[in-house]
Design a protein around this motif. Structure first.
Motif, PDB file in Angstrom:
ATOM      1  N   THR A  65       0.632  -1.036   0.399  1.00 58.66           N
ATOM      2  CA  THR A  65       0.260   0.186   0.037  1.00 58.66           C
ATOM      3  C   THR A  65       0.656   1.315   0.144  1.00 58.66           C
ATOM      4  O   THR A  65      -0.024   2.803   0.210  1.00 58.66           O
ATOM      5  N   GLY A  66       2.465   1.473  -0.346  1.00 61.43           N
ATOM      6  CA  GLY A  66       2.615   2.021  -0.134  1.00 61.43           C
ATOM      7  C   GLY A  66       2.987   2.813   1.112  1.00 61.43           C
ATOM      8  O   GLY A  66       3.446   4.082   0.808  1.00 61.43           O
ATOM      9  N   ASP A  67       3.346   2.188   2.312  1.00 64.25           N
ATOM     10  CA  ASP A  67       3.241   2.950   3.073  1.00 64.25           C
ATOM     11  C   ASP A  67       2.035   3.442   3.668  1.00 64.25           C
ATOM     12  O   ASP A  67       2.424   4.143   5.033  1.00 64.25           O
ATOM     13  N   LEU A  68       0.807   3.256   3.154  1.00 62.50           N
ATOM     14  CA  LEU A  68      -0.348   4.498   3.544  1.00 62.50           C
ATOM     15  C   LEU A  68      -1.038   3.645   4.486  1.00 62.50           C
ATOM     16  O   LEU A  68      -2.097   3.983   4.964  1.00 62.50           O
ATOM     17  N   LEU A  69      -0.362   2.189   5.692  1.00 62.54           N
ATOM     18  CA  LEU A  69      -1.670   1.538   6.513  1.00 62.54           C
ATOM     19  C   LEU A  69      -1.779   3.158   7.808  1.00 62.54           C
ATOM     20  O   LEU A  69      -0.174   3.283   8.501  1.00 62.54           O
ATOM     21  N   SER A  70      -3.008   2.846   7.756  1.00 63.67           N
ATOM     22  CA  SER A  70      -2.919   3.867   9.312  1.00 63.67           C
ATOM     23  C   SER A  70      -3.370   2.332  10.258  1.00 63.67           C
ATOM     24  O   SER A  70      -3.340   3.279  12.178  1.00 63.67           O
ATOM     25  N   ALA A  71      -3.948   1.501  10.486  1.00 63.73           N
ATOM     26  CA  ALA A  71      -4.052   1.011  11.082  1.00 63.73           C
ATOM     27  C   ALA A  71      -3.600  -0.287  11.173  1.00 63.73           C
ATOM     28  O   ALA A  71      -4.361  -1.328   9.576  1.00 63.73           O
ATOM     29  N   PHE A  72      -3.409  -1.119  11.958  1.00 66.75           N
ATOM     30  CA  PHE A  72      -3.236  -3.160  11.506  1.00 66.75           C
ATOM     31  C   PHE A  72      -3.462  -3.349  13.015  1.00 66.75           C
ATOM     32  O   PHE A  72      -3.440  -3.708  13.761  1.00 66.75           O
ATOM     33  N   GLU A  73      -5.129  -3.950  13.272  1.00 70.37           N
ATOM     34  CA  GLU A  73      -5.190  -4.325  14.319  1.00 70.37           C
ATOM     35  C   GLU A  73      -5.422  -6.004  14.380  1.00 70.37           C
ATOM     36  O   GLU A  73      -6.316  -6.664  13.695  1.00 70.37           O
ATOM     37  N   LEU A  74      -5.321  -6.518  15.129  1.00 68.22           N
ATOM     38  CA  LEU A  74      -4.976  -8.612  15.334  1.00 68.22           C
ATOM     39  C   LEU A  74      -6.101  -8.382  16.613  1.00 68.22           C
ATOM     40  O   LEU A  74      -6.155  -8.158  17.561  1.00 68.22           O
ATOM     41  N   MET A  75      -7.261  -9.669  15.741  1.00 68.85           N
ATOM     42  CA  MET A  75      -8.130 -10.456  17.016  1.00 68.85           C
ATOM     43  C   MET A  75      -8.007 -11.969  16.372  1.00 68.85           C
ATOM     44  O   MET A  75      -8.444 -12.026  15.635  1.00 68.85           O
ATOM     45  N   PRO A  76      -8.405 -12.368  18.031  1.00 65.79           N
ATOM     46  CA  PRO A  76      -8.854 -13.712  18.230  1.00 65.79           C
ATOM     47  C   PRO A  76     -10.385 -13.277  17.465  1.00 65.79           C
ATOM     48  O   PRO A  76     -11.120 -12.913  17.777  1.00 65.79           O
ATOM     49  N   ARG A  77     -10.511 -15.046  17.420  1.00 68.87           N
ATOM     50  CA  ARG A  77     -12.004 -15.220  17.136  1.00 68.87           C
ATOM     51  C   ARG A  77     -12.612 -14.865  18.372  1.00 68.87           C
ATOM     52  O   ARG A  77     -14.539 -14.449  18.366  1.00 68.87           O
ATOM     53  N   PHE A  78     -12.039 -15.121  19.396  1.00 64.88           N
ATOM     54  CA  PHE A  78     -13.293 -14.514  20.464  1.00 64.88           C
ATOM     55  C   PHE A  78     -13.763 -13.183  20.276  1.00 64.88           C
ATOM     56  O   PHE A  78     -15.034 -13.254  20.897  1.00 64.88           O
TER      57      PHE A  78
END
Ligand code: FAD
Length: 472
Positions: A246-259
């Motif tokens: 994305t040409g370093d355009l990431l603003s958020a990157f959140e991890l979540m479990p299935r929970f």
């Protein structure tokens, strides 16, 4: 001066209506966010401006009465709790809520400590600018609290944490002097950068009354995707791939479990599972661009299809509308609510180097299963910053009180692994009164001694938020 005389002097200065001593009047200010501690201020003071804050500090310092600065009171580590035996005054900054200056050409805003974060975001937007600090509590928390706790939140990956957004500060020192450091310079190499002492100091060195903040161009296009992944290792590999794609355009990157999805259904009654089949883990990814047009969406689409092709992603959905985007974020934002609904969970706020997240989680989950069968870890958070809220729910069959008796041992297991991985026991929430002993146990002794010396230098009377951050 007796406390009663002191309060009379303060009432003369700020008006009797703004000096609260009646228990019922103080009650809304004397609560602790997670309702786990009682707070006993001797008074709640509500000054209107910097001069009044300075006058209160001078009087309190001379009388040796502790002051506890308070913003929106959304902090989760007991930072504004008043101990029963200290006779402390809560100094609520909520009336210092003016935006003093917004300069669109300079991309700066100078605002007072009591401004609510969401109001600041809106003021920036009205000037076609962007203030990127963003937290679940943004409708209530205040600038002074954000800066004093060096808040993080969901956009840290792109814009940094609160500390990174500050150009200048105005601070009332414990003896009542006012330091006017409200510079709006991007470059200023004239010695020690004192503002960083007060940022993240949790009110232990002085009272922040105003700040000059950086603004940014407003994003014109935002794309949000939910991605099913097999493991935290896949999520971390995907982070690097998505940054490049994305040409370093990431603003958020959140991890979540299935929970997150099961809990939203079972505990909150929200049945929303945007992907066709279940996945063990999910990434919520957001890209924000200052330029609108089909290219941005195409870039995200090809990043997602590359991820599926390379096997890093199992499946993905890209939001088609603002409403769908809101519903994807609801899954992430529901996690703290799920924690409350479980009624019996250990909360942590740790960070490790991003590359170590998978190993950290593998080892912690194994160690916890060894410690107590049936524990339900639900680690989630800002994986793009290495910040995981490694929270653990009680076994279904165990009652809350029996479970919480094990909370210190569970926390110790997590913190031992954090230390092994070169991480921090407080990534964004701070130390407050909850983690003072733990920080002292784990901090480098030279660093801790320096912190204590700075406290003694700036607050020799020891009146600023005693017992928070340091045991002083
Ligand atoms: P308060 O709770 O009032 O105070 C926090 C600390 O700062 C205290 O030690 C206080 O003494 C000190 N302080 C307050 N004002 C001043 C001042 N003017 N001068 C000096 N010291 C001062 N935090 C994150 O970092 N990231 C998140 O994503 C996040 N999400 C949250 C979601 C929810 C639903 C909730 C309830 C909390 C969340 N938090 C998060 C925690 C909290 O909202 C932040 O720490 C916030 O920055 C605190 O701001 P506040 O105004 O409520 O400060």
């Amino acid at each position: 001066m007796s406390p009663a005389d002191l309060l009379a002097r303060i009432a003369d200065l700020i008006g009797p209506a703004h000096v609260l001593t009646d228990a019922a009047d103080m009650a809304p200010f004397a609560v602790e966010q997670r309702r786990r501690q009682a707070s006993h201020p001797a008074a709640v003071l509500r000054p209107a401006d910097t001069a009044q804050v300075a006058a209160i500090a001078a009087l309190a310092s001379a009388a040796g009465v502790p002051l506890i600065p308070q913003g929106g009171n959304t902090g989760v580590v007991g930072g504004t709790v008043a101990a029963a035996d200290k006779g402390a005054f809560l100094l609520n900054l909520g009336r210092l809520n003016r935006i003093r200056d917004l300069d669109a050409a300079d991309y700066t805003v100078t605002a007072e400590a009591g401004c609510i974060l969401a109001d600041l975001q809106q003021a920036a937007q009205a000037a076609d600018r962007y203030f990127p600090l963003s937290l679940g509590s943004e409708g209530t928390c205040q600038l002074g609290g954000n800066l004093s706790s060096n808040a993080g939140g969901i956009l840290t990956l792109r814009y940094g944490n609160a500390r990174d957004l500050v150009l200048g500060l105005e601070v009332v020192l414990p003896d009542g002097q006012v330091w006017n450091g409200l510079r709006r310079l991007r470059k200023d190499n004239t010695g020690y950068d004192l503002k960083h002492l007060f940022l993240g100091a949790e009110g232990t060195l002085g009272i922040i009354t105003a700040a000059t903040l950086k603004l940014f161009p407003r994003p014109r296009q935002v794309e949000t995707a939910l991605i099913g992944v097999a493991s935290p290792a896949a999520a971390v590999a995907l982070l690097a791939q998505a940054r490049a794609g994305t040409g370093d355009l990431l603003s958020a990157f959140e991890l979540m479990p299935r929970f997150a999805i099961d809990g939203a259904r079972d505990l909150l009654g929200r049945d929303h599972d945007p992907l066709a089949s279940p996945h063990p883990w999910y990434v919520l990814l957001e890209v924000a661009s200052g330029i609108a047009g089909p290219l941005v969406r195409q870039m995200v689409e090809s990043t997602l299809s590359d991820a599926v092709e390379s096997g890093l992603a199992q499946d993905a959905v890209l939001a088609e509308s603002g409403e769908q985007r809101r519903r994807l974020w609801q899954i992430r934002e529901g996690l703290p609510e799920i924690g409350r609904a479980i009624d019996g969970a250990v909360h942590t706020d740790i960070s490790v180097p991003i590359s170590r997240i998978p190993d950290f989680l593998d080892r912690v989950i194994l160690a916890l299963a060894d410690f107590m069968p049936g524990l339900r870890p639900y680690p989630f958070g800002h994986v793009g910053d290495g910040n995981i809220h490694c929270n653990i729910a009680r076994p279904e069959a165990m009652d809350k009180a029996s479970f919480l008796a094990h909370a210190p041992a569970i926390t110790a297991i997590i913190h031992a692994e954090v230390t092994r991985q070169g991480g921090s026991i407080s990534a964004e929430h701070g130390i407050g009164n909850l983690k003072v002993a733990e920080m002292a146990r784990l901090k480098d002794p030279v660093e801790l001694a320096l912190m204590q010396q700075m406290k003694a230098l700036l607050d020799p009377a020891g009146i600023m938020n005693p017992g928070k951050l340091l045991s002083l």
